[in-house]
Design an enzyme around this catalytic site. Structure first.
Site, mmCIF file in Angstrom:
data_model
loop_
_atom_site.group_PDB
_atom_site.id
_atom_site.type_symbol
_atom_site.label_atom_id
_atom_site.label_comp_id
_atom_site.label_asym_id
_atom_site.label_seq_id
_atom_site.Cartn_x
_atom_site.Cartn_y
_atom_site.Cartn_z
ATOM 1 N N ASP A 238 0.845 -1.188 0.000
ATOM 2 C CA ASP A 238 0.000 0.000 0.000
ATOM 3 C C ASP A 238 0.883 1.242 0.000
ATOM 4 O OD1 ASP A 238 -2.198 -1.655 0.166
ATOM 5 O OD2 ASP A 238 -2.379 -1.475 2.346
ATOM 6 N N ARG A 239 0.340 2.320 -0.508
ATOM 7 C CA ARG A 239 1.111 3.557 -0.624
ATOM 8 C C ARG A 239 1.702 4.011 0.712
ATOM 9 N NH1 ARG A 239 -1.065 9.186 -3.437
ATOM 10 N NH2 ARG A 239 0.873 10.368 -3.205
#
EC number: 5.4.99.-
Length: 324
Positions: A133-134
């Protein structure tokens, strides 16, 4: 052109069965919507594709807008600063929180695009073989060759990979070691995963192991988490499901009137700490660990936790089943 024929032309190494699974689970989308193999696509539409471990053909690379020399140099320097391990087949990077792995709406810089700075003279670019995930920091694997990508992807698919995450949870889970087993499906309205019943649309079985390593009274706990399966947002959804969401998680933190202790940044406290995976050459294993990112190190310092106290050989929780 039918979508399955588009994939056959652009990603010939992707099997039809795997494409069907990607479509069924919503990992491949057209203009943000779920689609079927028979869906027809036209020029100008946006096709979202996860890391596949298969190569994009040269024709598509030629159509890409070239980057400036300075931007390529900046990207190369940034990736070199992330390097934890490399050889002629693999790169292991320490992705910082906030850097997206792949492009998306409004994103101008992402890891996949930055890897173009390592394209060789034959036009071969290093390939992503999984995602983070970012806002998750830590270890991400990159294959330098097509063969390495295929072997690493195979290891992930066959669960021959050991992935260990460090996280800071609200409260202290009980029991202190356990196994979380649920079914997860994406909530389109909220753009997040939710726990659902077996048999519901798009429900996927998800299993995570956890172990509490240290705690600060009953307020916070340093927890090791290990995904047995690899679903989107799995650890974040599972932590929230057992009533102990990850600190700084703006999608899944679900405790009302919970106040963040002073001195702790409200950023996602989730680190892909360690990966152990067979080397794609077939000889030995890759075993690499990533340090705490600055915002998590600040929290560890504030609570008096010491990362060096952690014993990497004693991180296997038992199979206690949590029924929730």
């Amino acid at each position: 052109m039918r979508l399955d024929r588009w994939f056959k032309a652009h990603y010939p190494g992707l099997g039809f069965g795997r494409l069907q699974k990607l479509l069924r689970t919503g990992q491949v989308r057209v203009d943000g919507k779920r689609v079927e193999a028979s869906t027809r696509v036209a020029k100008g539409q946006m096709i979202r594709i996860p890391p596949l471990g298969v190569e994009l053909p040269a024709d598509d690379k030629k159509n890409a807008k070239p980057k400036s020399t300075k931007l390529i140099a900046d990207d190369r320097k940034a990736i070199e600063e992330m390097l934890l391990f490399e050889d002629n087949q693999v790169m292991v990077l320490n992705k910082p929180a906030g850097l997206a792995v792949q492009g998306g709406s409004g994103l101008k810089r992402h890891l996949d695009g930055m890897l173009e700075a390592f394209t060789d003279r034959k036009g071969n670019k290093p390939r992503l073989v999984h995602r983070l995930d970012r806002e998750t920091s830590g270890i991400i694997l990159v294959a330098r060759t097509r063969q390495a990508a295929q072997e690493l992807t195979k290891s992930f698919r066959h669960r021959n990979t050991r992935k260990i995450y460090w996280t800071m949870l609200a409260g202290v889970p009980k029991p202190k070691q356990g196994r979380i087993s649920t079914f997860l499906a994406r909530s389109e309205a909220e753009e997040r995963m939710q726990v659902v019943r077996q048999g519901e649309d798009d429900a996927q079985h998800a299993v995570s192991l956890y172990s509490v390593f240290e705690q600060s009274a009953q307020k916070l706990s340093w927890v090791t988490m290990k995904p047995v399966t690899g679903r989107t947002h799995q650890l974040r959804a599972h932590a929230a499901h057992i009533g102990h969401p990850i600190i700084g998680d703006d999608k899944y933190f679900n405790i009302e009137n919970w106040e963040l202790p002073g001195g702790i940044q409200n950023r996602l406290h989730l680190l892909a700490r360690r990966i152990v995976i067979p080397h794609p050459s077939g000889h030995g294993k890759i075993d690499v660990s990533a340090p705490l990112p600055p915002h998590m190190q600040q929290t560890w310092n504030l609570l008096g936790f010491n990362a060096s106290d952690y014993d990497p050989e004693a991180d296997d929780p038992d199979e206690t089943v949590i029924k929730r």
